[in-house]
Design a protein around this motif. Structure first.
Motif, PDB file in Angstrom:
ATOM      1  N   ARG A 106     -43.768  24.126  50.978  1.00 10.61           N
ATOM      2  CA  ARG A 106     -42.665  24.379  51.890  1.00 10.61           C
ATOM      3  C   ARG A 106     -41.509  25.095  51.167  1.00 10.61           C
ATOM      4  NH1 ARG A 106     -41.203  18.888  53.616  1.00 10.61           N
ATOM      5  NH2 ARG A 106     -43.054  18.128  52.596  1.00 10.61           N
ATOM      6  N   GLU A 107     -41.234  24.657  49.959  1.00 17.08           N
ATOM      7  CA  GLU A 107     -40.173  25.265  49.150  1.00 17.08           C
ATOM      8  C   GLU A 107     -40.495  26.737  48.868  1.00 17.08           C
ATOM      9  OE1 GLU A 107     -36.493  24.986  47.552  1.00 17.08           O
ATOM     10  OE2 GLU A 107     -37.546  23.262  48.393  1.00 17.08           O
ATOM     11  N   ARG A 162     -40.075  28.789  52.002  1.00 21.07           N
ATOM     12  CA  ARG A 162     -38.656  28.980  52.285  1.00 21.07           C
ATOM     13  C   ARG A 162     -38.088  30.110  51.407  1.00 21.07           C
ATOM     14  NH1 ARG A 162     -35.907  24.114  50.792  1.00 21.07           N
ATOM     15  NH2 ARG A 162     -37.002  23.116  52.497  1.00 21.07           N
ATOM     16  N   LYS A 209     -39.389  33.442  52.637  1.00 18.38           N
ATOM     17  CA  LYS A 209     -38.733  33.816  53.877  1.00 18.38           C
ATOM     18  C   LYS A 209     -37.346  34.383  53.589  1.00 18.38           C
ATOM     19  CE  LYS A 209     -37.557  31.954  58.415  1.00 18.38           C
ATOM     20  NZ  LYS A 209     -37.459  30.760  59.223  1.00 18.38           N
ATOM     21  N   LYS A 210     -36.635  33.749  52.657  1.00 16.23           N
ATOM     22  CA  LYS A 210     -35.314  34.227  52.272  1.00 16.23           C
ATOM     23  C   LYS A 210     -35.422  35.621  51.669  1.00 16.23           C
ATOM     24  CE  LYS A 210     -32.055  30.616  51.082  1.00 16.23           C
ATOM     25  NZ  LYS A 210     -31.430  29.902  49.984  1.00 16.23           N
TER      26      LYS A 210
END
Length: 138
Positions: A17-18, A21, A24-25
């Protein structure tokens, strides 16, 4: 009895998940306008010494004499004059135009300044001799 396997599924999924994220950033574009003129405002560049040249030359000669330029003083004033001419340290100002002094002008100014320094030293020595003679007479 069967032992329960301790899984790291929770940690692995957290790491996934990290990572998602962060990706995505990274993929999102930043549409902010960047200022082109950042930092300190530039002022006019230093062009050299246009006035008080005799004082500047006096300080340069004294520093040169003390070995601050990594040269022996015995190498002569011509070497110092060449250095000043190459660095364009002394300038002549006519209106808005600044031109560097020529080597011959710098040599003449250096010799005049050096003679002035020698005269000042002789006067100081003379004053000291007179003061010591007066103090011996008392």
């Amino acid at each position: 009895m069967k032992k329960k396997k301790r899984g790291t599924g929770g940690l692995e999924s957290k790491a996934k998940r990290e990572l998602e994220r962060k990706e995505k950033k990274f993929q999102e574009s930043n549409n902010q306008k960047v200022k082109k003129k950042r930092g300190r405002k530039l002022s006019e560049p230093i062009i050299g010494f246009t006035s008080q040249r005799s004082e500047v030359l006096k300080m340069i000669i004294l520093l040169y004499e003390q070995g601050a330029m990594n040269q022996h003083f015995n190498t002569g004033m011509a070497n110092l004059a060449r250095y000043i001419a190459q660095t364009e340290l002394l300038k002549h100002c006519v209106g808005e135009e600044h031109t560097p002094l020529k080597l011959s002008s710098i040599k003449v100014m250096l010799s005049n300044t050096w003679n002035d320094i020698k005269e000042e030293r002789e006067m100081e020595e003379k004053k000291q001799r007179i003061a010591t003679e007066i103090s011996l007479m008392r």
